[in-house]
Write an enzyme that holds these catalytic residues in place. Structure first.
Site, PDB file in Angstrom:
ATOM      1  N   ARG A   1     -27.898  17.098  21.400  1.00 29.58           N
ATOM      2  CA  ARG A   1     -27.071  15.802  22.027  1.00 29.58           C
ATOM      3  C   ARG A   1     -27.949  14.431  21.860  1.00 29.58           C
ATOM      4  NH1 ARG A   1     -27.508  14.263  26.966  1.00 29.58           N
ATOM      5  NH2 ARG A   1     -27.549  16.160  28.436  1.00 29.58           N
TER       6      ARG A   1
ATOM      7  N   TYR B   1     -10.210  -5.509  20.115  1.00 28.37           N
ATOM      8  CA  TYR B   1      -9.452  -4.351  19.837  1.00 28.37           C
ATOM      9  C   TYR B   1      -8.831  -3.770  21.258  1.00 28.37           C
ATOM     10  CZ  TYR B   1      -8.821   0.714  19.131  1.00 28.37           C
ATOM     11  OH  TYR B   1      -8.752   2.080  19.037  1.00 28.37           O
TER      12      TYR B   1
ATOM     13  N   ASP C   1     -18.262  -6.336  17.394  1.00 25.15           N
ATOM     14  CA  ASP C   1     -17.162  -5.353  16.631  1.00 25.15           C
ATOM     15  C   ASP C   1     -17.209  -5.810  15.100  1.00 25.15           C
ATOM     16  OD1 ASP C   1     -15.404  -3.595  15.509  1.00 25.15           O
ATOM     17  OD2 ASP C   1     -14.418  -3.240  17.585  1.00 25.15           O
TER      18      ASP C   1
ATOM     19  N   LYS D   1     -13.613   4.556  10.563  1.00 27.04           N
ATOM     20  CA  LYS D   1     -12.805   3.674   9.655  1.00 27.04           C
ATOM     21  C   LYS D   1     -13.234   3.844   8.378  1.00 27.04           C
ATOM     22  CE  LYS D   1     -10.430   2.553  13.120  1.00 27.04           C
ATOM     23  NZ  LYS D   1      -9.222   3.355  13.556  1.00 27.04           N
TER      24      LYS D   1
END
Ligand SMILES: Cc1ncc(COP(=O)(O)O)c(C=O)c1O
Length: 394
Positions: free
Chosen positions: A60, A113, A185, A210
């Site tokens: 992790r 966003y 972002d 994306k």
């Protein structure tokens, strides 16, 4: 001298070679490491401190898949190191939590966003962070909003849905002078057309879901950090248990290899479609900084090296049912929330619904378009058919 040190320095060449420091049985690609347990050599190794999580000690926290993806992303965006996440939103929320605590003041662009806004409004505010949304076009005027407890400034350029370009260098200079951390972002430009750290940003975040992954088949996020910002962001990721799956990391790393080619193609198609749309009588305005008519064009030209093919079209007033009929009639554009994949997408949208510091004005309905990798002439023919249906549905 290692092969790594001798490789070419141009951005295109770096895309082919980033994150490939380790060879795995001669394979060109770093395979997806399905690893939760990572064994230590001996007890001494187990007990050795690793304050920067440079070693792979537990799946992790870091494994060869995340390490390779992070190295390639840090190289792409010119950062010290990167931290990978299971989604773009997780990268945003974790990075914000890394810097903001109860009593801190956080400035967030009104053009962010939507889920970023809701996280700030619902969760950060609930935890005692003073969240203030600001006009994305405020530029150096941001200084007037700084308070003694302002801890972080969140930017997104261009903004989601409305595509305002922010004066990032002016804003980061003001923030830096006051010791305020800046996060941006950078999903729209994908780190290919814009490198925020060069413009004073401390943490550049992407929904790698994306353009980086590029094939609509992975959920992935990344935060590329300066040396000072890396430790807090990585610590927050470790404390929150945030990490990415190895298959998605593999797809992200594979996407990086063709990122430059795809982005250039998205841009070419975006410009062609926007040009055609601007000539249509049904269109009132195109929100796309790559076009000279766009109010953000000069800042975009100054700071960016190109544009993705994601923009919003404002139509002249028509009934909502006519817009729905047009969108439903398209056969090459899927209806979907995402973008960045090889396939074109369309989404009826309304930025006015997620504003509080500014008012978003539009005379007609809006649709966001993601130009995929199809032939532009085919996409234009599809849109032309859609406009014909819109006409009959009024
Ligand atoms: C600008 C922007 N940032 C962040 C995100 C969140 O990314 P993810 O869906 O990977 O959480 C998106 C997703 O649409 C986005 O458009």
């Amino acid at each position: 001298m290692s092969k790594d040190e001798t490789r070419g320095g141009s951005p295109t060449t770096r895309l082919s070679h980033g994150g490939r420091k380790q060879a795995y049985a001669g394979a060109v690609n770093v395979p997806p490491f399905r690893a939760s347990t990572i064994l230590f050599d001996d007890v001494d190794h187990l007990n050795r401190a690793d304050p920067d999580w440079l070693e792979t000690r537990y799946g992790r926290i870091g494994n060869p898949s995340s390490r390779a993806f992070e190295e390639a992303m840090a190289e792409l965006e010119g950062g010290y190191r990167a931290v990978s996440f299971g989604s773009g939103l997780q990268a945003i929320t974790t990075a914000l939590l890394a810097f903001c605590k109860a009593g801190d003041h956080l400035l967030v662009t009104d053009s962010c966003y939507g889920p970023t806004r809701e996280f700030c409004r619902q969760m950060l505010a609930g935890l005692g962070v003073e969240v203030e949304f600001y006009d994305p076009l405020i530029g150096a005027g941001i200084e007037a909003l700084f308070r003694p407890n302002t801890r972080a400034l969140f930017l997104e350029s261009p903004g989601s849905l409305s595509f305002e370009v922010q004066d990032v260098p002016a804003m980061t200079a003001a923030a830096r002078a006051r010791g305020i951390v800046t996060l941006l972002d950078n999903t729209w430009a994908a780190g290919w057309f814009y490198r925020p750290l060069k413009h004073g940003v401390d943490v550049s975040i992407q929904a790698a879901t994306k353009f980086i992954a590029g094939h609509a088949d992975a959920n992935l996020g990344v935060a590329v950090c300066t040396e000072d910002a890396f430790r807090p962001v990585k610590t927050a990721a470790v404390l929150l248990g945030a990490c990415a799956g190895s298959e998605d990391l593999y797809l992200g790393l594979r996407g990086i290899r063709t990122l430059g080619l795809r982005m250039e193609r998205h841009q070419r198609t975006g410009l062609a479609l926007a040009q055609w749309l601007a000539s249509r009588p049904e269109v009132a305005r195109i929100l796309y900084p790559a076009r000279p008519e766009d109010p953000g064009h000069s800042l975009w030209k100054r700071d960016f090296t190109g544009a993705s093919g994601l923009f919003t079209v404002e139509l002249k007033p028509v009934p909502r049912r006519a817009v729905s009929a047009m969108v439903d009639a398209l056969t090459l554009f899927g209806i979907g929330f995402s973008y960045g994949g090889f396939e074109s997408l369309v989404l009826p949208t309304n930025p006015a619904k997620s504003r509080s510091a500014t008012e978003f004005k539009a005379e007609g309905p809006l649709v966001r378009i993601h130009c995929g990798l199809e032939e532009p002439a085919d996409l234009i023919a599809d849109l032309e058919k859609g406009f014909a249906i819109m006409e009959t549905a009024q």
